[in-house]
Motif scaffolding. Structure first.
Motif, PDB file in Angstrom:
ATOM      1  N   VAL A  42      12.099  18.539   3.577  1.00  0.00           N
ATOM      2  CA  VAL A  42      10.779  18.776   4.012  1.00  0.00           C
ATOM      3  C   VAL A  42       9.927  17.643   4.071  1.00  0.00           C
ATOM      4  CG1 VAL A  42       9.743  20.005   1.947  1.00  0.00           C
ATOM      5  CG2 VAL A  42       9.209  20.763   4.262  1.00  0.00           C
ATOM      6  N   SER A  43       9.836  16.943   3.055  1.00  0.00           N
ATOM      7  CA  SER A  43       9.155  15.756   2.966  1.00  0.00           C
ATOM      8  C   SER A  43       9.434  14.835   4.041  1.00  0.00           C
ATOM      9  CB  SER A  43       9.283  15.140   1.605  1.00  0.00           C
ATOM     10  OG  SER A  43       8.378  13.697   1.587  1.00  0.00           O
ATOM     11  N   GLY A  44      10.827  14.507   4.286  1.00  0.00           N
ATOM     12  CA  GLY A  44      11.185  13.932   5.673  1.00  0.00           C
ATOM     13  C   GLY A  44      10.862  14.145   6.968  1.00  0.00           C
ATOM     14  N   LEU A  45      10.757  15.474   6.937  1.00  0.00           N
ATOM     15  CA  LEU A  45      10.315  16.025   8.294  1.00  0.00           C
ATOM     16  C   LEU A  45       8.851  15.850   8.599  1.00  0.00           C
ATOM     17  CD1 LEU A  45      12.154  19.480   8.346  1.00  0.00           C
ATOM     18  CD2 LEU A  45      12.642  17.673   9.888  1.00  0.00           C
ATOM     19  N   ASN A  46       8.296  16.150   7.406  1.00  0.00           N
ATOM     20  CA  ASN A  46       6.745  15.726   7.701  1.00  0.00           C
ATOM     21  C   ASN A  46       6.297  14.388   7.955  1.00  0.00           C
ATOM     22  OD1 ASN A  46       3.948  15.063   6.094  1.00  0.00           O
ATOM     23  ND2 ASN A  46       3.863  17.184   6.386  1.00  0.00           N
ATOM     24  N   PHE A  47       7.104  13.467   7.287  1.00  0.00           N
ATOM     25  CA  PHE A  47       7.028  11.865   7.458  1.00  0.00           C
ATOM     26  C   PHE A  47       7.318  11.588   8.845  1.00  0.00           C
ATOM     27  CE2 PHE A  47       8.289   7.885   5.218  1.00  0.00           C
ATOM     28  CZ  PHE A  47       7.424   6.993   5.890  1.00  0.00           C
ATOM     29  N   ARG A  48       8.411  12.266   9.177  1.00  0.00           N
ATOM     30  CA  ARG A  48       8.875  12.032  10.451  1.00  0.00           C
ATOM     31  C   ARG A  48       7.906  12.254  11.618  1.00  0.00           C
ATOM     32  NH1 ARG A  48      10.810   8.637  13.577  1.00  0.00           N
ATOM     33  NH2 ARG A  48      12.524   8.167  12.536  1.00  0.00           N
ATOM     34  N   LEU A  49       7.393  13.743  11.699  1.00  0.00           N
ATOM     35  CA  LEU A  49       6.554  14.185  12.400  1.00  0.00           C
ATOM     36  C   LEU A  49       5.065  13.466  12.499  1.00  0.00           C
ATOM     37  CD1 LEU A  49       7.244  18.000  11.483  1.00  0.00           C
ATOM     38  CD2 LEU A  49       7.797  16.812  13.792  1.00  0.00           C
ATOM     39  N   LEU A  50       4.455  12.964  11.405  1.00  0.00           N
ATOM     40  CA  LEU A  50       3.210  12.189  11.382  1.00  0.00           C
ATOM     41  C   LEU A  50       3.793  10.752  12.207  1.00  0.00           C
ATOM     42  CD1 LEU A  50       2.161  13.094   7.756  1.00  0.00           C
ATOM     43  CD2 LEU A  50       1.127  14.030  10.087  1.00  0.00           C
ATOM     44  N   ASN A  51       4.585  10.380  11.784  1.00  0.00           N
ATOM     45  CA  ASN A  51       5.112   9.015  12.348  1.00  0.00           C
ATOM     46  C   ASN A  51       5.075   9.063  13.834  1.00  0.00           C
ATOM     47  OD1 ASN A  51       6.883   6.221  11.989  1.00  0.00           O
ATOM     48  ND2 ASN A  51       7.711   7.384  13.753  1.00  0.00           N
ATOM     49  N   ASP A  52       5.761  10.038  14.210  1.00  0.00           N
ATOM     50  CA  ASP A  52       5.635  10.041  15.834  1.00  0.00           C
ATOM     51  C   ASP A  52       4.308  10.462  16.412  1.00  0.00           C
ATOM     52  OD1 ASP A  52       8.452  10.189  15.561  1.00  0.00           O
ATOM     53  OD2 ASP A  52       8.868  12.212  16.196  1.00  0.00           O
ATOM     54  N   LEU A  53       3.385  11.201  15.806  1.00  0.00           N
ATOM     55  CA  LEU A  53       2.111  11.428  16.234  1.00  0.00           C
ATOM     56  C   LEU A  53       1.308  10.205  16.548  1.00  0.00           C
ATOM     57  CD1 LEU A  53       1.196  14.838  14.544  1.00  0.00           C
ATOM     58  CD2 LEU A  53       1.356  14.311  17.003  1.00  0.00           C
ATOM     59  N   GLY A  54       1.656   9.197  15.444  1.00  0.00           N
ATOM     60  CA  GLY A  54       1.013   7.878  15.415  1.00  0.00           C
ATOM     61  C   GLY A  54       1.480   6.784  16.320  1.00  0.00           C
ATOM     62  N   VAL A  66       0.883  -1.354  -0.068  1.00  0.00           N
ATOM     63  CA  VAL A  66      -0.125   0.056  -0.090  1.00  0.00           C
ATOM     64  C   VAL A  66       0.943   1.252   0.022  1.00  0.00           C
ATOM     65  CG1 VAL A  66      -1.835   1.045   1.101  1.00  0.00           C
ATOM     66  CG2 VAL A  66      -1.820  -1.166   1.116  1.00  0.00           C
ATOM     67  N   TRP A  67       2.060   1.117   0.809  1.00  0.00           N
ATOM     68  CA  TRP A  67       2.957   2.371   0.749  1.00  0.00           C
ATOM     69  C   TRP A  67       3.451   2.588  -0.818  1.00  0.00           C
ATOM     70  CZ3 TRP A  67       3.737   5.730   4.506  1.00  0.00           C
ATOM     71  CH2 TRP A  67       3.448   5.186   5.529  1.00  0.00           C
ATOM     72  N   GLY A  68       3.559   1.503  -1.441  1.00  0.00           N
ATOM     73  CA  GLY A  68       4.008   1.796  -3.232  1.00  0.00           C
ATOM     74  C   GLY A  68       2.779   2.434  -3.935  1.00  0.00           C
ATOM     75  N   LEU A  69       1.315   1.768  -3.684  1.00  0.00           N
ATOM     76  CA  LEU A  69       0.227   2.201  -4.264  1.00  0.00           C
ATOM     77  C   LEU A  69       0.075   3.664  -3.867  1.00  0.00           C
ATOM     78  CD1 LEU A  69      -2.418   1.779  -5.690  1.00  0.00           C
ATOM     79  CD2 LEU A  69      -3.264   0.576  -3.509  1.00  0.00           C
ATOM     80  N   GLY A  70       0.122   4.210  -2.789  1.00  0.00           N
ATOM     81  CA  GLY A  70       0.038   5.522  -2.428  1.00  0.00           C
ATOM     82  C   GLY A  70       1.159   6.228  -3.221  1.00  0.00           C
ATOM     83  N   MET A  71       2.215   6.157  -3.423  1.00  0.00           N
ATOM     84  CA  MET A  71       3.211   6.795  -3.867  1.00  0.00           C
ATOM     85  C   MET A  71       2.821   6.763  -5.699  1.00  0.00           C
ATOM     86  SD  MET A  71       6.693   6.331  -2.012  1.00  0.00           S
ATOM     87  CE  MET A  71       7.542   7.531  -2.554  1.00  0.00           C
ATOM     88  N   LYS A  72       2.363   5.924  -6.137  1.00  0.00           N
ATOM     89  CA  LYS A  72       1.899   5.961  -7.593  1.00  0.00           C
ATOM     90  C   LYS A  72       0.916   5.008  -7.668  1.00  0.00           C
ATOM     91  CE  LYS A  72       4.395   9.405  -8.930  1.00  0.00           C
ATOM     92  NZ  LYS A  72       3.814  10.824  -9.359  1.00  0.00           N
ATOM     93  N   ASP A  73      -0.187   5.507  -8.209  1.00  0.00           N
ATOM     94  CA  ASP A  73      -1.279   4.285  -8.397  1.00  0.00           C
ATOM     95  C   ASP A  73      -1.864   4.187  -9.688  1.00  0.00           C
ATOM     96  OD1 ASP A  73      -3.045   6.671  -9.358  1.00  0.00           O
ATOM     97  OD2 ASP A  73      -3.767   7.048  -7.249  1.00  0.00           O
ATOM     98  N   GLY A  74      -1.216   4.860 -10.879  1.00  0.00           N
ATOM     99  CA  GLY A  74      -1.484   4.452 -12.269  1.00  0.00           C
ATOM    100  C   GLY A  74      -0.997   3.280 -12.841  1.00  0.00           C
ATOM    101  N   TRP A  77       3.975  14.886  -1.721  1.00  0.00           N
ATOM    102  CA  TRP A  77       2.630  14.700  -1.405  1.00  0.00           C
ATOM    103  C   TRP A  77       2.035  13.418  -1.117  1.00  0.00           C
ATOM    104  CZ3 TRP A  77       0.405  18.442  -5.902  1.00  0.00           C
ATOM    105  CH2 TRP A  77       0.557  19.766  -5.418  1.00  0.00           C
ATOM    106  N   GLU A  78       2.538  12.454  -1.966  1.00  0.00           N
ATOM    107  CA  GLU A  78       1.672  11.337  -2.163  1.00  0.00           C
ATOM    108  C   GLU A  78       2.243  10.425  -0.800  1.00  0.00           C
ATOM    109  OE1 GLU A  78       1.327  10.823  -6.528  1.00  0.00           O
ATOM    110  OE2 GLU A  78       3.065  10.521  -6.087  1.00  0.00           O
ATOM    111  N   LEU A  79       3.431  10.474  -0.464  1.00  0.00           N
ATOM    112  CA  LEU A  79       4.060   9.715   0.763  1.00  0.00           C
ATOM    113  C   LEU A  79       3.489  10.244   1.999  1.00  0.00           C
ATOM    114  CD1 LEU A  79       6.120   7.849   1.667  1.00  0.00           C
ATOM    115  CD2 LEU A  79       7.669   9.770   1.841  1.00  0.00           C
ATOM    116  N   SER A  80       3.175  11.456   2.159  1.00  0.00           N
ATOM    117  CA  SER A  80       2.300  11.995   3.257  1.00  0.00           C
ATOM    118  C   SER A  80       0.665  11.782   3.323  1.00  0.00           C
ATOM    119  CB  SER A  80       2.521  13.780   3.564  1.00  0.00           C
ATOM    120  OG  SER A  80       3.674  14.359   3.645  1.00  0.00           O
ATOM    121  N   ARG A  81       0.179  11.435   2.086  1.00  0.00           N
ATOM    122  CA  ARG A  81      -0.943  11.160   1.902  1.00  0.00           C
ATOM    123  C   ARG A  81      -1.264   9.650   2.182  1.00  0.00           C
ATOM    124  NH1 ARG A  81      -1.654  14.012  -4.070  1.00  0.00           N
ATOM    125  NH2 ARG A  81      -2.162  15.938  -3.243  1.00  0.00           N
TER     126      ARG A  81
END
Length: 595
Positions: free
Chosen positions: A485-497, A317-325, A559-563
C-alpha cells in the motif's frame, strides 16, 4: 523518481475528493493483493547490442544539470556544529524537560507534546512523551469527552504513537438522531482544527472520521473567509492547504517555529531551543550531504554516462525525509546514494535504452554475474557495476555492523525492481496502454518503494535483522501489505506529479492515462479519480502502520516516504526533475539556511 503535484493555493478539498466514490474504492481494492513478480526475460541469448557498433535512435529527457554544485556544498561551514551550542542545547532541554514533567493538567501536557513535536523537538523527550501517553492511555483516557479540542488532540497523538483507540470517543459530538456532527461545534475553531487534523489518521470503514474531514473542512473554510485577522487564521489556512499528518516533519518545524514565535502563549525557552536545534540539525545534515557528494564524485558516473538526472542533494532529502533524527545518519546517507542509482536506472529504462538493450540488461541483473556481461552495451556495464558494487559494499558494511548477510535480499530487491521496469519498457515500445489494475500491480514495485523500504530496514540502528522480517519485506505479495500500500501511494503521487512532463518526453502511460483508457473519462476526471485513490491508500497505510508485525520505527517509514513525496511535488510540476527556483529555495531553507 517524481511524485506529487498540487496547485500552490489548493485547498485540501480541491486536492482530494473527500466523498470517496465506490468506483475509487473498487479500483484500489482490486489491486490490493499483488501477484508475486515472476516476469521472464524474453531476450534471446543471440541478441547482442553494442552502442559502439550500432547507431540507434534514442529519446532524450533533456535533463538539466544539477543546480547544487560540488564546490558550493564543500565550501559550507556551519558553526552550529561546535560544542558550545551542544551545551546550550542540553541546558535548554533540561529546562523544557522540567516544564513537561511539572505541567499539571493532562490536556496541557498533550498540548505541550504536540508543540514540541511540531517544533521538531520530540526526539529529545521520547522517554517523557512515552510515559505521559502511556498514562493517558491506561489511566486517564478521554476524561475530557465534552471538550472537542482535548478529545481530538488526544486521539491524534495516541494514534500517531501506535495506540489502539476507537473512533467511538467522538460519539458525544454527534447529533442524537443521526451520524452527523453537531452544527454548533463549528463555532469552536480550536476544536474544529484539532478534529480536522485527527481525521487524517482514519483507517478503512471509519465513516465518522470521513464525516469529520468533510464537516471540519467546510467549517474552517467558512472561518477563513470571515476572519482574516484571527490568531488562528494562519494555522487554519496552513492546515487546509495540507494536513499535518501528510507534511514533512523537518519542513513543518521550520514553518511552525515562525508561527509559534507569534503565539500569545509562546514559551521563550522552548522557542530558543527549537531555533537552536533546527540550526544544529542543519549542521549535521550539511556534513552528511558533503559526504554524499564526495561519494558521488568518486563514482565518476556523471562523467561516464550523461543521459540521467544528477540530483545528489535532492536524493539526500529522500533519506532525510525517511528518518531525520541524529541516530539515523547512515540511513540518510545510504538512502540518498541509493536514490542516485535508482534515478540512473530509471532514466536508462524510461528514456535512453533501446528495448533490445534493456532486455539484455534485465537478463544480466537476473544472473548477477560480474564475469558474464556478454552483449551488454558499454554504458549499461557502467550502470550494472554501479548497482553491483553498491550492493556488495552495503552487504559488507551490514555484515560488520550487525553480523547478518543481507546480500541475497538486496540482490533480489534490485532484480524485482528491474523486472518491473522491463514490464513498463515492453508496454511503451509495444504501444500498449495497460488497464489501471494491470498498471498498479506492476507500478507499486517500479516506483522503488519496496527497494527503499528494504534498505531502510537493514539500516535501522539498534534494530536486529531477522530473516523472517526480510522474507516478509521481499515477498512482494499479499503478506507484505504495508509495503504494497505504501508503494501504491508512492506510485499514484508520482503519476500526479510527472505525467504531464512524461507525456511530452515520451514514457509508459501513467495511471491517469490508464484510467482514461479504461473508462473513457476526461483527463480532469481521471486526475480526480487518482487523487481519490491516494486518499484510500492513506487509510490503508494508517491501518498497516498500526498492525504490521515489523518494528514501529520501520513501519512509520511508509508515512515518511509519502510525506517526503509531498514535500517534493506540492509546489510545482515534477520538481525532482525540473528543480525550479521555488523548490530550490525550499531545499536551501531545509538544509543550508539557518534560522
Amino acid at each position: 523518481m517524481a511524485l506529487l503535484h498540487l496547485p500552490q493555493a489548493a485547498s485540501l478539498t480541491n486536492m482530494l475528493p473527500l466523498n470517496i466514490r465506490p468506483s475509487c474504492v473498487a479500483s484500489i481494492s482490486k489491486s490490493f493483493n499483488p501477484p508475486s513478480l515472476t516476469v521472464e526475460c524474453k531476450a534471446s541469448s543471440s541478441v547482442r547490442v553494442s552502442d559502439q557498433t550500432q547507431q540507434v535512435s534514442r529519446r532524450s529527457g533533456d535533463f538539466q544539470p544539477d543546480v547544487w554544485r560540488y564546490d558550493y556544498i564543500q565550501s559550507l561551514n556551519n558553526n552550529y556544529a561546535e560544542q558550545a551550542y551542544k551545551e546550550d542545547s542540553r541546558m535548554l532541554g533540561e529546562e523544557v524537560r522540567i516544564l513537561l514533567s511539572e505541567t499539571m493538567s493532562r490536556v496541557d501536557q498533550l498540548v505541550l507534546i504536540d508543540t514540541l513535536q511540531r517544533l521538531g523537538l520530540g526526539y529529545h523527550f521520547k522517554g517523557e512523551i512515552k510515559k505521559i501517553l502511556e498514562n493517558t492511555y491506561n489511566v486517564d483516557k478521554f476524561k475530557n469527552k465534552l471538550n472537542l479540542h482535548a478529545t481530538a488532540l488526544e486521539f491524534r497523538l495516541l494514534r500517531q504513537h501506535g495506540y489502539d483507540v476507537s473512533t467511538d470517543v467522538f460519539g458525544s459530538f454527534k447529533v442524537k438522531t443521526g451520524h452527523d456532527f453537531q452544527r454548533s461545534l463549528s463555532k469552536d475553531i480550536k476544536g474544529m482544527l484539532s478534529l480536522y487534523e485527527a481525521s487524517f489518521h482514519l483507517m478503512e470503514n471509519e465513516t465518522i472520521l470521513e464525516k469529520a474531514t468533510n464537516f471540519t473542512s467546510k467549517s474552517l473554510k467558512d472561518f477563513v473567509r470571515n476572519n482574516t485577522e484571527h490568531e488562528l487564521t494562519c494555522q487554519v489556512k496552513h492546515a487546509l492547504e495540507l494536513p499535518l499528518h501528510w507534511r514533512l516533519p523537518r519542513w513543518e518545524a521550520r514553518w511552525f517555529i515562525g508561527e509559534y514565535e507569534r503565539m500569545p502563549n509562546m514559551n521563550p525557552t522552548i522557542l530558543q531551543l527549537a531555533k537552536l536545534d533546527y540550526n544544529m540539525a542543519q549542521a549535521m545534515y550539511q556534513e552528511e550531504v558533503k559526504s554524499n557528494i564526495r561519494w558521488w564524485q568518486r563514482t565518476d558516473l556523471e562523467n561516464k554516462i550523461n543521459f540521467f538526472r544528477c540530483r545528489v542533494v535532492d536524493n539526500y532529502v529522500w533519506g532525510l525525509g525517511m528518518k531525520d533524527g541524529p541516530d539515523f545518519e547512515k540511513l540518510r546517507r545510504v538512502i540518498g546514494n541509493l536514490c542516485a542509482i535508482i534515478t540512473l536506472t530509471d532514466d536508462m529504462y524510461d528514456v535512453h535504452g533501446t528495448l533490445e538493450e534493456l532486455e539484455i540488461f534485465t537478463e544480466t541483473i537476473a544472473r548477477w554475474d560480474a564475469n558474464d556481461l556478454d552483449g551488454l552495451a558499454d554504458y549499461m556495464k557502467v550502470a550494472f557495476f554501479a548497482i553491483y558494487n553498491f550492493v556488495d559494499e552495503l552487504t559488507s558494511d551490514i555484515q560488520k555492523e550487525k553480523g547478518h548477510n543481507v546480500h541475497s535480499y538486496l540482490k533480489k530487491g534490485w532484480q524485482d525492481f528491474c523486472k518491473a521496469f522491463m514490464v513498463e519498457a515492453r508496454w511503451y515500445h509495444g504501444g500498449k496502454t495497460p488497464s489501471l489494475k494491470e498498471y498498479l500491480e506492476n507500478g507499486w514495485v517500479s516506483i522503488g518503494g519496496p527497494l527503499l523500504h528494504l534498505h531502510a530496514y537493514v539500516l535501522m540502528p539498534n534494530n536486529p535483522i531477522r530473516d523472517l522480517d526480510l522474507d516478509l519485506i521481499s515477498l512482494h505479495d499479499q503478506h507484505s501489505n504495508l509495503l504494497h500500500v505504501s508503494g501504491l501511494n508512492f506510485r499514484l503521487l508520482n503519476d500526479l506529479g510527472t505525467f504531464k512532463r512524461e507525456q511530452k518526453t515520451g514514457d509508459v502511460p501513467s495511471s491517469i492515462q490508464c484510467y482514461m483508457n479504461d473508462s473513457g473519462v476526461s483527463e480532469e476526471e481521471a486526475i480526480e479519480h487518482i487523487k481519490c485513490l491516494v486518499h484510500e491508500t492513506w487509510k490503508k497505510m494508517n491501518e498497516q502502520v498500526a498492525t504490521s508485525s515489523l518494528s514501529r520505527d520501520f513501519n512509520v517509514t511508509a508515512w515518511e516516504l509519502s510525506r517526503t513525496a509531498t514535500f517534493f511535488y506540492y509546489y510545482g510540476d515534477d520538481t525532482y526533475t525540473l528543480q525550479d527556483s521555488t523548490f530550490k529555495d525550499r531545499v536551501h531553507s531545509l538544509l543550508f539556511e539557518p534560522i
